[in-house]
Design an enzyme around this catalytic site. Structure first.
Site: not given
Ligand code: ADP
Length: 398
Positions: A7, A91, A180, A241, A384
């Site tokens: 990743n 990823r 996601h 955010r 993941e």
């Protein structure tokens, strides 16, 4: 049979080496500050003390070589030769509308990931750098790309088209993509296993709550809606955010305060959320602590977060025409007993009753609902990397 999962960020690289016969992680690690002074490596062979060392790493290719050398190391290593690495899974954040599933990397695939750079300008270039560096270092090993957006490609058009003039979708592919996806996929399918029911029969709301958060409606194993969109700002409140806001607020502030697009982007991505509201921290633990000590803005941040999650759970129950399970995952979802409690209190009318004693669990699989709750409420730690490793094995090895 060993598979390496990678990743890559712009200045970092995370890796996990899986033995795919047992699906166990043999080693994992992190390379930080690539291309910056003070590059460092943290490597952890399962079962022994992590190894940390500093070494100059000017680019991702050098970073990958250092990782491979460490994996081959006599004491810290877990492989004897590079030929043990059967495939590498990467990823990749954005696959646009082209990839609804994982793919073996070919020159055409690289081109499409490149085409998606404007959609994910921070992530796709770093992901591409990692794939290309790996292809140079291990040219004969198949590489697989696993996309964060792929799982959400099953959304119906009425869920992903925005109410803008249609040509913005037709010409510029402006739409909801969602992110996601690998995590939502993993926890939904794992929840079905835990429930011992076919995923095809289930309506699940998956709540991935971390520094970045998204909620998804997963009906029959397919994502039919999700709270992140074209970008990674909408939906629920996040660490820094803002989540859903009226877009005219952005125009208003830009006009009134003369804020340029770059600064505005910084405000909604980096200065908002838990951080912006509490003024304390983007880390939920700090916010929870301050709220418990009576800080009212920390209380407000927590209330906004949980109210937003609860609204999404209800909206998605409506979107799916019912709900069988609510699944909590990622840093906040797996660990915050407070958030899970605050989200679920008020959902009794849906048939979801949380059990506060069972809710007292962190970082492991659990049912946290009352025995007579019609809706299962579950904690499912995400994985993941395992999804990436499984897809890589399936595509590259068979
Ligand atoms: P990322 O999106 O960066 O992968 P994570 O999934 O690691 O983020 O989640 C980070 C969030 O999880 C932080 O807000 C952190 O405060 C929260 N978190 C981690 N452990 C706990 C805990 N024990 N209690 C409450 N929140 C926690």
């Amino acid at each position: 049979m060993k598979v390496l999962v990678l990743n890559c960020g712009s200045s970092s690289l995370k890796y996990q080496l899986f033995d795919m016969t047992s699906e166990k992680v043999l080693a994992k690690g992190l390379v930080e500050r690539i291309g910056i002074d003070g590059s460092r490596v943290k490597h952890e062979k399962t079962g022994i003390e992590p190894l940390k060392f500093d070494i100059p790493i000017p680019n991702h290719k050098v970073g990958i070589k250092v990782v491979l050398d460490t994996l081959l190391d006599g004491d810290q290593g877990v492989i004897r030769g590079l030929d043990e690495l059967r495939a590498v899974g990467h990823r990749v954040v954005h696959g646009g509308e082209k990839f609804a599933r994982s793919v073996i990397v070919t020159p055409e695939v690289l081109e499409v990931i490149e085409e998606c750079v404007p959609l994910a300008p921070l992530h796709n270039p770093a992901n591409l750098m990692g794939i290309k560096a790996m292809m140079e270092v291990l040219p004969y090993v198949p590489q697989v790309a696993v996309f964060d957006t792929a799982f959400h490609q099953t959304m119906p058009d009425y869920a992903y088209i925005y109410g803008l003039p249609f040509h913005y979708y037709e010409k510029q592919r402006v739409r909801r993509y969602g992110f996601h996806g690998t995590s939502h996929f993993y926890v939904a399918y794992r929840a079905a296993e835990m429930l011992e029911k076919p995923i095809e029969d289930l309506k699940i709301v998956t709540c991935h709550l971390g520094n970045g958060s998204s909620i998804s409606a997963v009906r029959g194993g397919r994502s039919i809606d999700t709270s992140l969109g074209f970008g990674t700002v909408p939906g629920v409140l996040m660490g820094t955010r803002c989540g859903d806001i009226d877009p005219t607020v952005i125009l208003y502030l830009m006009e009134q305060d003369g804020i340029d697009p770059k600064s505005m982007s910084h405000i909604i991505h980096k200065e908002s959320g838990l951080q912006g509201i509490s003024g304390i921290s983007s880390d939920l633990r700090d916010v929870e602590e301050a709220a418990a000590e009576g800080n009212d803005r920390a209380r407000l941040a927590l209330d906004i977060l949980c109210y937003g999650i609860r609204k999404h759970v209800c909206a998605y129950a409506g979107a799916m025409g019912g709900i069988d399970a609510i699944v909590f995952t990622a840093g906040i979802g797996e660990n915050s007993t407070t958030v899970r409690k605050m989200v679920c209190q008020g959902l009794e009318f849906l048939g979801a009753k949380i059990n506060l004693e069972r809710n007292n669990v962190r970082g492991k699989e659990a049912f946290i609902n009352e025995p007579d709750s019609r809706v299962s409420i579950m904690v499912v730690p995400t994985n993941e990397e395992l999804v990436i490793a499984r897809d890589t094995r399936e595509l590259a090895i068979g």
